[in-house]
Design an enzyme around this catalytic site. Structure first.
Site, mmCIF file in Angstrom:
data_model
loop_
_atom_site.group_PDB
_atom_site.id
_atom_site.type_symbol
_atom_site.label_atom_id
_atom_site.label_comp_id
_atom_site.label_asym_id
_atom_site.label_seq_id
_atom_site.Cartn_x
_atom_site.Cartn_y
_atom_site.Cartn_z
ATOM 1 C CE LYS A 94 64.593 -68.934 37.608
ATOM 2 N NZ LYS A 94 64.381 -67.289 37.891
ATOM 3 C CB THR A 95 59.575 -66.779 40.095
ATOM 4 O OG1 THR A 95 60.429 -66.981 39.351
ATOM 5 C CG2 THR A 95 59.309 -64.988 40.322
ATOM 6 C CD GLN A 100 66.791 -74.060 33.062
ATOM 7 O OE1 GLN A 100 66.240 -73.722 32.287
ATOM 8 N NE2 GLN A 100 66.439 -74.351 34.470
ATOM 9 C CG ASP A 144 66.136 -65.343 39.220
ATOM 10 O OD1 ASP A 144 66.210 -66.365 39.241
ATOM 11 O OD2 ASP A 144 65.420 -64.598 38.397
ATOM 12 C CD GLU A 145 67.566 -67.825 35.369
ATOM 13 O OE1 GLU A 145 68.171 -67.955 35.194
ATOM 14 O OE2 GLU A 145 66.342 -67.590 34.888
ATOM 15 N NE ARG A 155 63.144 -74.025 28.319
ATOM 16 C CZ ARG A 155 62.725 -73.936 29.785
ATOM 17 N NH1 ARG A 155 62.823 -72.355 30.659
ATOM 18 N NH2 ARG A 155 63.818 -74.367 30.760
#
Length: 670
Positions: free
Chosen positions: A33-34, A248, A217-218, A607
């Site tokens: 995503k970044t 998430q 973002d997020e 993770r």
């Protein structure tokens, strides 16, 4: 084709190329995503969009800084013109700019959580609030009222929840105190800009034209007030791109609303939705388990993580006899992994509750394994740093009563609790501030206490004069440290050399940090520095320890991180999901719902890059008594093809003992 599109997959390319109108990018864990956000900004700049009119909003300063560094490597100096900011920093800049336009004072103190609690504590003392109440829980309720834009004078309480009643009582006094201190808290930094823009079409137009393209973002972590802020800025042009993953969303207990990302298309009609489901982080077996776990939540955007790596070994569930055995097994397994060549930094042990940390630390120490604990005391939360910041705040804001009370006798200078109480009484009787009482100490208390207060005020005046030169703030702080003899006080505060070294390092780190700020800031000032520190404390950023260490972290603290080996401890009812979710108490602040607990489990699973191990105990000591534990409900229906179970709780038979002894003897003879 744009130079920023060639190395993207088709879904990423679609997200980058969609510039106009509302866009929802559902970015699954490990889907890049970044990369999409930075490539999208670079692509817009290549298309001729003014970088000064692009706004990127994140939740932490660390994320904003990393994004800017990556963008600088792509587009060079143009990256500095893009506004990359947290919600809180953006709100502060709007408040300051609007105050300057109205020729009003732009000096604002930003209260962090510690300041807020200190303020509530003082108000509670004045109104004789029940002392047993958890002020953190009261503050959570006040925050909820603020984010719902409820006026302090119009709070109405239904029911008999004592925390709701306490919040209703303290909220008006709290807001009055903030105004008296010329201060704002984190909620104000979002809510007040909303009010300013909603009350004036001209003001809203000014900011929507200032930021013609907005990226967030997020997005799954936004609350109602943040959504309102985004609507105000992006409303007219609708060029709003949000990136996030409803699977998430794990911060409902602090106000985040997963509904924001679930109903984005309704909030912004005509929105385009792009799914990023290709995972570049984890092996296929980890993703298969993650997909199976999260499928148990029904209220979600339908999506499945697709592997781009090899299948990998199936995840393991290891059932140990008790908590001690679990910690010991984890220590042994990590030791074996390190002996195989894995680096400590590649390993993490994650857990739902901080209660697990102590036994795990003991087990790792027994194995001689270096580790770090995320979520421990942050740099700016340590006493000596908080004390220094209080001195700086008093220099910047002389009427800051909370900071004045903190430092008035730290280090000791003969102004004890009785003197402070007498000063407070004089201030109340004469309708004066605490700072006003200090200025009239000769009348309020007289004698030696008044002389001590006079010496304190003279020290503050000298320090304030040193801090007028913004470019030399670090020199002023160094001089203050010397005058207060804080380093000498620290050296005499403990017999433990390591503790002393750590505390001295924090004091010197403050000076070094202030020096770095002076070198980087375009127009350094004490007020600006203090606001940056306060805003940084709203981050989820965690202090890293140097070196190659195993990571111990809560599941919340591990979000956004990745490790080759992840061990997820305590996968049991009562821990995951947490008992406070199953049986919430009225004062609990850290409480989400069952769906959020499942999402938290999913975040922990994703993770892991190469190897995932889940552990649980057959029994644990709870409140001094051994209690049986049952596996987490989130494991129900998970087949052996996705999760292999090793039951170390099972009683060993005589035949197995004899076979093991025979095998050992055979190896010794060989």
């Amino acid at each position: 084709m744009s130079r920023w599109l060639s190395n993207l997959n088709p879904e990423q390319r679609e997200a980058v190329e969609t510039i106009e109108g509302p866009l929802l990018v559902l970015a699954g864990a490990g889907s890049g995503k970044t990369r999409v956000i930075t490539h999208r900004i670079a692509h817009m700049i290549d298309r001729g969009i003014d970088p000064g009119r692009i706004l990127g909003v994140t939740f932490t300063n660390k994320a904003a800084d990393e994004m800017r560094q990556r963008l600088s490597g792509m587009v060079g100096p143009a990256a500095q013109e893009v506004t990359l900011s947290t919600f809180h920093a953006l709100g502060l800049s709007i408040l300051r700019a609007e105050a300057a336009r109205g020729r009003r004072a732009t000096r604002l103190a930003v209260f962090d959580t510690g300041d807020q609690l200190a303020c509530l504590r003082e108000i509670g003392r004045r109104v004789q609030l029940e002392r047993s109440l958890d002020l953190g829980a009261v503050l959570t309720r006040i925050s909820a009222l603020k984010n719902a834009f409820v006026d302090p004078a119009r709070v109405r309480v239904k029911g008999d929840d004592e925390y709701d009643h306490a919040a209703a009582l303290l909220y008006p006094h709290y807001q009055e105190q903030l105004e008296a201190y010329s201060a704002v808290d984190f909620d104000d930094l979002v809510c007040e800009p909303c009010r300013l823009m909603e009350r004036s079409k001209a003001r809203q137009k000014r900011w929507s034209e200032r930021y013609a393209h907005v990226l967030v973002d997020e997005y799954q972590d936004t609350n109602a007030a943040q959504l309102r802020m985004l609507r105000a800025i992006a409303g007219p042009h609708q060029n709003l791109c949000v990136v996030g993953d409803d699977d998430q969303s794990i911060y409902g207990w602090r106000g985040a609303q997963v509904e924001n990302i679930l109903r984005f298309a309704k909030d912004f009609p005509g929105a385009r939705v792009v799914y990023l489901e290709r995972n570049y982080r984890s092996v296929g077996s980890v993703l298969a388990l993650a997909n199976a776990v999260i499928a148990g939540n029904r209220r979600r955007h339908p999506k499945r993580l697709a592997p781009t790596r090899e299948p990998g070994a199936a995840a393991r569930l290891v059932a140990c006899t008790d908590g001690d055995a679990e910690a010991s097994w984890i220590g042994n397994h990590i030791r074996e992994a390190l002996d195989r060549g894995l680096r400590p930094a590649d390993v993490a042990v994650l857990y739902r509750s901080n209660l697990f940390s102590r036994d795990l630390e003991t087990a790792l120490r027994a194995e001689g394994i270096h580790y770090r604990v995320l979520g421990g005391q942050a740099f700016f939360d340590s006493k000596e740093v908080k004390d220094l910041l209080a001195y700086l705040r008093v220099c910047a804001h002389p009427a800051d009563e909370i900071s004045l009370r903190r430092i008035i006798n730290s280090p000791p200078r003969g102004i004890g609790l009785k003197t402070v109480a007498a000063l407070s009484s004089w201030a109340e009787e004469n309708d004066a501030s605490f700072a006003g009482a200090l200025a009239r100490a000769d009348v309020a208390v007289g004698g030696k206490p008044a002389a001590a207060v006079k010496g304190f005020l003279e020290l503050i005046r000298r320090a304030r004069a040193r801090f007028k030169n913004g470019g030399q703030l670090h020199r002023g702080l160094r001089a203050l440290l010397d005058e207060l003899e804080l380093e000498q006080a620290v050296q005499q505060s403990s017999a433990n050399v390591k503790v002393i070294d750590k505390r001295l390092a924090r004091l010197r780190g403050m000076v070094d940090g202030l020096r770095g700020y002076c070198e980087r800031a375009p127009a350094p000032s004490l007020e600006d520095y203090l606001n940056r520190v306060a805003l940084a404390s709203s981050d989820a950023d965690l202090e890293d320890l140097p070196g190659d260490r195993v990571t111990l972290s809560t599941l919340h603290g591990a979000k956004g991180l990745e490790f080759r080996l992840v061990i997820l401890a305590g996968v049991e009812e009562g821990y995951l999901p947490h008992e406070r979710t199953l049986n919430p108490h009225q004062s609990d602040a850290d409480v989400g719902d069952i769906d959020e607990e499942r999402r938290l489990f999913y975040v922990g699973i994703t993770r892991a890059m190469d190897e995932l191990v889940l552990t649980r105990a057959g029994e644990r000591v709870v409140r001094g008594r051994p209690q049986p534990r049952t596996p987490s409900r989130f494991l129900d229906g998970i087949g052996a093809d996705l999760l292999t179970e090793e039951d170390l709780c099972r009683a060993v038979t005589n035949a197995e003992v004899q076979s093991a002894v025979a095998d050992l003897l055979a190896r010794l003879e060989g």
